[in-house]
Design a protein around this motif. Structure first.
Motif, short mmCIF file in Angstrom:
data_model
loop_
_atom_site.label_atom_id
_atom_site.label_comp_id
_atom_site.label_asym_id
_atom_site.label_seq_id
_atom_site.Cartn_x
_atom_site.Cartn_y
_atom_site.Cartn_z
N ALA A 1 4.31 5.65 -5.50
CA ALA A 1 4.42 5.53 -6.96
C ALA A 1 3.28 6.21 -7.70
CB ALA A 1 4.47 4.05 -7.34
N LYS A 2 2.42 6.91 -7.00
CA LYS A 2 1.25 7.53 -7.63
C LYS A 2 1.64 8.46 -8.78
CE LYS A 2 -2.14 8.77 -4.95
NZ LYS A 2 -2.98 9.51 -4.01
N ARG B 1 0.83 -1.21 0.00
CA ARG B 1 0.00 0.00 0.00
C ARG B 1 0.87 1.26 0.00
NH1 ARG B 1 -3.37 -0.20 4.85
NH2 ARG B 1 -4.18 -2.05 3.83
N ARG B 2 1.95 1.22 0.76
CA ARG B 2 2.87 2.37 0.82
C ARG B 2 3.55 2.56 -0.53
NH1 ARG B 2 4.56 7.05 2.21
NH2 ARG B 2 6.63 7.25 3.07
N ALA C 1 7.73 -0.69 -9.33
CA ALA C 1 7.28 0.41 -8.47
C ALA C 1 8.00 0.37 -7.13
CB ALA C 1 5.77 0.33 -8.26
N ARG C 2 8.21 -0.82 -6.57
CA ARG C 2 8.90 -0.94 -5.29
C ARG C 2 10.35 -0.45 -5.42
NH1 ARG C 2 7.44 -5.88 -3.32
NH2 ARG C 2 5.99 -4.88 -1.90
N ARG D 1 5.64 1.70 -16.36
CA ARG D 1 5.42 0.52 -15.53
C ARG D 1 5.80 0.77 -14.08
NH1 ARG D 1 7.51 -4.97 -17.54
NH2 ARG D 1 9.51 -3.92 -17.39
N ALA D 2 6.57 1.81 -13.80
CA ALA D 2 6.92 2.13 -12.42
C ALA D 2 5.69 2.55 -11.64
CB ALA D 2 7.96 3.23 -12.39
#
Length: 169
Positions: free
Chosen positions: A12-13, A6-7, A26-27, A18-19
Protein backbone atom coordinates in the motif's frame (compact mmCIF):
# COMPACT_ATOMS: atom_id res chain seq x y z
CA UNK A 1 -7.03 -12.57 7.59
CA UNK A 2 -5.23 -12.84 4.24
CA UNK A 3 -2.10 -10.71 4.21
CA UNK A 4 0.27 -9.95 7.06
CA UNK A 5 0.23 -6.33 8.25
CA UNK A 6 3.83 -5.61 7.24
CA UNK A 7 3.21 -6.98 3.73
CA UNK A 8 0.04 -4.87 3.43
CA UNK A 9 1.99 -1.71 4.24
CA UNK A 10 4.66 -2.60 1.68
CA UNK A 11 2.03 -3.07 -1.03
CA UNK A 12 0.00 0.00 0.00
CA UNK A 13 3.02 2.32 -0.04
CA UNK A 14 1.97 4.00 -3.29
CA UNK A 15 -1.78 4.08 -2.66
CA UNK A 16 -3.75 7.31 -2.13
CA UNK A 17 -5.99 8.44 0.69
CA UNK A 18 -7.10 6.09 3.46
CA UNK A 19 -6.02 3.08 1.39
CA UNK A 20 -2.49 4.10 2.36
CA UNK A 21 -2.79 4.47 6.15
CA UNK A 22 -5.95 2.65 7.29
CA UNK A 23 -5.17 -1.07 7.67
CA UNK A 24 -8.67 -2.37 6.89
CA UNK A 25 -8.97 -0.44 3.61
CA UNK A 26 -5.29 -0.95 2.78
CA UNK A 27 -5.69 -4.73 3.15
CA UNK A 28 -8.70 -4.77 0.80
CA UNK A 29 -6.92 -2.64 -1.77
CA UNK A 30 -3.72 -4.68 -1.50
CA UNK A 31 -5.60 -7.93 -2.08
CA UNK A 32 -7.34 -6.40 -5.09
CA UNK A 33 -3.99 -5.13 -6.42
CA UNK A 34 -2.51 -8.62 -6.12
CA UNK A 35 -5.51 -10.06 -7.98
CA UNK A 36 -5.01 -7.54 -10.79
CA UNK A 37 -1.30 -8.37 -10.93
CA UNK A 38 -2.10 -12.09 -11.19
CA UNK A 39 -4.54 -11.50 -14.04
CA UNK A 40 -2.13 -9.12 -15.73
CA UNK A 41 0.61 -11.74 -15.87
CA UNK A 42 -1.75 -14.11 -17.69
CA UNK A 43 -3.11 -11.38 -19.99
CA UNK A 44 0.45 -10.43 -20.96
CA UNK A 45 1.05 -13.97 -22.22
CA UNK A 46 -2.17 -13.87 -24.25
CA UNK A 47 -1.28 -10.47 -25.72
CA UNK A 48 2.17 -11.63 -26.75
CA UNK A 49 0.74 -14.74 -28.44
CA UNK A 50 -1.75 -12.58 -30.36
CA UNK A 51 1.10 -10.29 -31.44
CA UNK A 52 3.18 -13.24 -32.69
CA UNK A 53 0.21 -14.64 -34.61
CA UNK A 54 -0.51 -11.30 -36.28
CA UNK A 55 3.17 -10.92 -37.26
CA UNK A 56 3.34 -14.41 -38.75
CA UNK A 57 0.01 -13.85 -40.51
CA UNK A 58 1.28 -10.63 -42.10
CA UNK A 59 4.52 -12.28 -43.17
CA UNK A 60 2.81 -15.32 -44.71
CA UNK A 61 0.32 -13.17 -46.59
CA UNK A 62 3.26 -11.25 -48.12
CA UNK A 63 4.20 -14.56 -49.73
CA UNK A 64 0.64 -15.40 -50.80
CA UNK A 65 -0.35 -17.90 -48.12
CA UNK A 66 -2.88 -17.76 -45.30
CA UNK A 67 -1.77 -18.17 -41.69
CA UNK A 68 -3.95 -21.20 -41.01
CA UNK A 69 -2.72 -23.03 -44.11
CA UNK A 70 0.87 -22.17 -43.24
CA UNK A 71 0.57 -23.50 -39.69
CA UNK A 72 -1.22 -26.65 -40.88
CA UNK A 73 1.51 -27.20 -43.47
CA UNK A 74 4.23 -26.80 -40.85
CA UNK A 75 2.48 -29.35 -38.66
CA UNK A 76 2.27 -31.80 -41.56
CA UNK A 77 5.96 -31.26 -42.31
CA UNK A 78 6.72 -31.81 -38.62
CA UNK A 79 8.48 -28.44 -38.31
CA UNK A 80 8.50 -27.80 -34.57
CA UNK A 81 8.82 -24.01 -34.36
CA UNK A 82 6.56 -22.11 -32.01
CA UNK A 83 4.82 -18.86 -32.90
CA UNK A 84 7.39 -16.74 -31.11
CA UNK A 85 10.26 -18.22 -33.11
CA UNK A 86 8.30 -17.96 -36.37
CA UNK A 87 7.67 -14.30 -35.59
CA UNK A 88 11.37 -13.73 -34.91
CA UNK A 89 12.26 -15.52 -38.16
CA UNK A 90 9.83 -13.37 -40.12
CA UNK A 91 11.38 -10.19 -38.72
CA UNK A 92 15.09 -10.94 -38.50
CA UNK A 93 15.55 -13.78 -41.02
CA UNK A 94 13.12 -13.09 -43.88
CA UNK A 95 14.94 -15.41 -46.31
CA UNK A 96 14.69 -18.35 -43.91
CA UNK A 97 11.04 -17.58 -43.30
CA UNK A 98 10.43 -17.39 -47.05
CA UNK A 99 12.05 -20.82 -47.41
CA UNK A 100 9.58 -22.23 -44.87
CA UNK A 101 6.66 -20.63 -46.70
CA UNK A 102 7.88 -21.99 -50.04
CA UNK A 103 8.28 -25.45 -48.54
CA UNK A 104 4.70 -25.38 -47.27
CA UNK A 105 3.48 -24.13 -50.65
CA UNK A 106 5.44 -26.86 -52.43
CA UNK A 107 4.03 -29.58 -50.19
CA UNK A 108 0.51 -28.24 -50.66
CA UNK A 109 0.96 -28.43 -54.42
CA UNK A 110 0.79 -24.68 -55.01
CA UNK A 111 3.60 -22.97 -56.83
CA UNK A 112 5.45 -20.25 -54.97
CA UNK A 113 5.38 -16.64 -56.13
CA UNK A 114 8.94 -16.92 -57.53
CA UNK A 115 8.37 -19.99 -59.73
CA UNK A 116 6.63 -19.68 -63.09
CA UNK A 117 4.95 -23.07 -63.28
CA UNK A 118 4.41 -25.82 -60.76
CA UNK A 119 5.44 -28.64 -63.11
CA UNK A 120 8.91 -27.20 -63.74
CA UNK A 121 9.29 -26.47 -60.05
CA UNK A 122 8.39 -30.03 -59.09
CA UNK A 123 10.65 -31.68 -61.62
CA UNK A 124 13.70 -29.63 -60.65
CA UNK A 125 13.33 -30.08 -56.92
CA UNK A 126 12.10 -33.67 -56.82
CA UNK A 127 15.64 -35.03 -57.14
CA UNK A 128 17.07 -32.63 -54.57
CA UNK A 129 16.44 -32.89 -50.88
CA UNK A 130 13.59 -30.89 -49.46
CA UNK A 131 14.13 -27.47 -47.95
CA UNK A 132 12.86 -28.69 -44.59
CA UNK A 133 15.60 -31.32 -44.49
CA UNK A 134 18.23 -28.64 -45.06
CA UNK A 135 16.80 -26.34 -42.40
CA UNK A 136 17.90 -27.92 -39.17
CA UNK A 137 17.02 -26.44 -35.84
CA UNK A 138 19.53 -27.19 -33.12
CA UNK A 139 17.97 -28.23 -29.80
CA UNK A 140 18.29 -25.82 -26.94
CA UNK A 141 21.08 -26.70 -24.56
CA UNK A 142 19.02 -25.53 -21.60
CA UNK A 143 21.62 -23.13 -20.26
CA UNK A 144 21.63 -20.44 -22.86
CA UNK A 145 25.20 -19.16 -23.62
CA UNK A 146 28.07 -19.24 -21.14
CA UNK A 147 29.38 -22.04 -19.05
CA UNK A 148 31.63 -24.86 -20.19
CA UNK A 149 30.69 -27.82 -22.27
CA UNK A 150 32.44 -27.00 -25.53
CA UNK A 151 29.89 -24.40 -26.61
CA UNK A 152 29.46 -23.18 -30.13
CA UNK A 153 27.02 -24.20 -32.80
CA UNK A 154 27.18 -27.44 -34.73
CA UNK A 155 28.41 -25.52 -37.78
CA UNK A 156 31.30 -24.12 -35.71
CA UNK A 157 32.15 -27.60 -34.43
CA UNK A 158 32.12 -29.00 -37.98
CA UNK A 159 34.37 -26.20 -39.21
CA UNK A 160 36.78 -26.62 -36.33
CA UNK A 161 36.93 -30.39 -36.76
CA UNK A 162 37.55 -29.99 -40.49
CA UNK A 163 40.56 -27.69 -40.09
CA UNK A 164 41.69 -29.10 -36.74
CA UNK A 165 41.87 -25.72 -35.02
CA UNK A 166 40.12 -26.83 -31.81
CA UNK A 167 41.94 -29.48 -29.88
CA UNK A 168 40.59 -31.28 -26.86
CA UNK A 169 42.79 -31.47 -23.77
Amino acid sequence: MGLHRRRVWEIAKGFRGRARNCIKIARQQAEKALQHAYKGRRDKKMDMRALWISRVNAATREHGLKYSLFMAGLRQENVRLNRKMLSELAIFEPHSFKALVEQVQFMRGASGPSSSSSSSSRSSSSSSSSIAARLTVAPLDGGGGGGGGGGGSSAERERSSADGSKRSA
